[in-house]
Design a protein around this motif. Sequence first.
Motif, mmCIF file in Angstrom:
data_model
loop_
_atom_site.group_PDB
_atom_site.id
_atom_site.type_symbol
_atom_site.label_atom_id
_atom_site.label_comp_id
_atom_site.label_asym_id
_atom_site.label_seq_id
_atom_site.Cartn_x
_atom_site.Cartn_y
_atom_site.Cartn_z
ATOM 1 N N VAL A 177 7.565 -0.157 4.379
ATOM 2 C CA VAL A 177 7.806 -1.247 3.431
ATOM 3 C C VAL A 177 9.113 -1.972 3.762
ATOM 4 O O VAL A 177 10.154 -1.355 3.910
ATOM 5 N N VAL A 181 6.911 4.956 2.736
ATOM 6 C CA VAL A 181 7.563 3.845 2.051
ATOM 7 C C VAL A 181 8.803 3.410 2.827
ATOM 8 O O VAL A 181 9.034 2.219 3.044
ATOM 9 N N GLN A 222 1.575 9.595 -6.042
ATOM 10 C CA GLN A 222 2.040 10.965 -5.822
ATOM 11 C C GLN A 222 3.076 11.361 -6.872
ATOM 12 O O GLN A 222 3.064 12.483 -7.377
ATOM 13 N N ALA A 247 4.318 10.322 1.564
ATOM 14 C CA ALA A 247 4.362 9.056 0.832
ATOM 15 C C ALA A 247 5.783 8.494 0.817
ATOM 16 O O ALA A 247 5.993 7.292 0.979
ATOM 17 N N ASP A 303 4.429 -4.913 3.220
ATOM 18 C CA ASP A 303 4.256 -4.151 4.454
ATOM 19 C C ASP A 303 3.842 -5.075 5.605
ATOM 20 O O ASP A 303 3.476 -4.625 6.684
ATOM 21 N N LYS A 349 0.842 4.257 -2.997
ATOM 22 C CA LYS A 349 0.540 5.673 -2.731
ATOM 23 C C LYS A 349 1.680 6.564 -3.227
ATOM 24 O O LYS A 349 1.433 7.653 -3.753
ATOM 25 N N LEU A 350 2.928 6.109 -3.036
ATOM 26 C CA LEU A 350 4.059 6.918 -3.496
ATOM 27 C C LEU A 350 4.054 7.010 -5.024
ATOM 28 O O LEU A 350 4.274 8.081 -5.590
ATOM 29 N N ASP A 410 0.789 -1.222 0.000
ATOM 30 C CA ASP A 410 0.000 0.000 0.000
ATOM 31 C C ASP A 410 0.833 1.290 0.000
ATOM 32 O O ASP A 410 0.583 2.178 -0.828
ATOM 33 N N PRO A 411 1.838 1.430 0.879
ATOM 34 C CA PRO A 411 2.598 2.693 0.871
ATOM 35 C C PRO A 411 3.301 2.939 -0.462
ATOM 36 O O PRO A 411 3.401 4.077 -0.902
ATOM 37 N N LEU A 412 3.745 1.875 -1.108
ATOM 38 C CA LEU A 412 4.436 2.026 -2.381
ATOM 39 C C LEU A 412 3.452 2.480 -3.470
ATOM 40 O O LEU A 412 3.776 3.345 -4.289
#
Lengths: 197, 197
Positions: B53, B49, A12, B45, B64, A8-9, A4-6
Amino acid sequence: MLPDPLTKLVEQLQKLPGIGAKGAQRLAFHILRNPRDDAERLCDAIRDVKERVTYCSACNNITDADPCGFCTSVTRDRRLICVVEEPQNVSVIEKTREFRGVYHVLMGALSPLHGVGPDELKITGLLARVAGGAADEVILATNPTVEGEATALYLARLLKPLGVRVTRIAMGVPVGSDLEYADEVTMTRAMEGRREV
Amino acid sequence: MLPDPLTKLVEQLQKLPGIGAKGAQRLAFHILRNPRDDAERLCDAIRDVKERVTYCSACNNITDADPCGFCTSVTRDRRLICVVEEPQNVSVIEKTREFRGVYHVLMGALSPLHGVGPDELKITGLLARVAGGAADEVILATNPTVEGEATALYLARLLKPLGVRVTRIAMGVPVGSDLEYADEVTMTRAMEGRREV
């Protein structure tokens, strides 16, 4: 598929100009793979720009001190004003090391199709700087595009009655290029603008 | 010529892959021009990460949650292991929607010139996963490059004695391409790998 965080990055990064889906993913993986310090330095740099860089209240150029270095310089000729569309155009002219005057950034060009009229540009400030005989010459260095040309013509009509010399940068074939690749509009301008040798 | 914070941001952006001096300046001006919230979201973001991650302790894929979703999934066949060089290769294979096994990410390919030997890759973990008859087939999906091929050959030599079936993805002309543009090495592989219709 990505954590998920990747994702989102990547989202962006895709918002940045010239960066597509593949490019954003490549950048995101680069940031993931590289040391945390690198990521921190990037974030700090982004934050610093948003916090410390503003626009000069005199010429609208970007600066970290208001008024900017050009406007406060004692070695620059304040009676010679070069008008450009965007702050990034200033560095192109500075690189010539020929111009010793000051700048005025319009923050765009007239473009009725995109809803940019005279009120959206920093024109009032320019007129105020020129009014009262405070300038000898205004060089119109807006882009050699339809919008840039229209803006230059519009400004020329407003500036000339103020008794200032108004000039436009030359258009013609770029130095080092081959005539074979010159388009007809550029070539026409080059012929029109020919000078005695 | 640019304000100091902007110069620093350009420097940081230039460190990213595929971003040169002009591109970095363009991005920096974009960040400067756009709302502060956009910049904050980008920074958040990036930070997320780096903080959230990690790499799966079983297959080295990015995740994650450790172990990753592939390794813990009850619907995936753990006796079929696909070996790839980098975490980003996993999504290319997932997009086919054909592969129902699990992955093993090597974190690179053998490249003596760049100082990458077997010890720099996650090979021990792969051998451990295969040892003891825990897998039926290992698909070597390293890149179709000199390094990827060398890595595949090296792994095949180590894996085969463990009694597992070792396969390599097919190389040939890409679907939708024109034979006219196929290089001779690819065309040779396409001929060699031909199958009865």
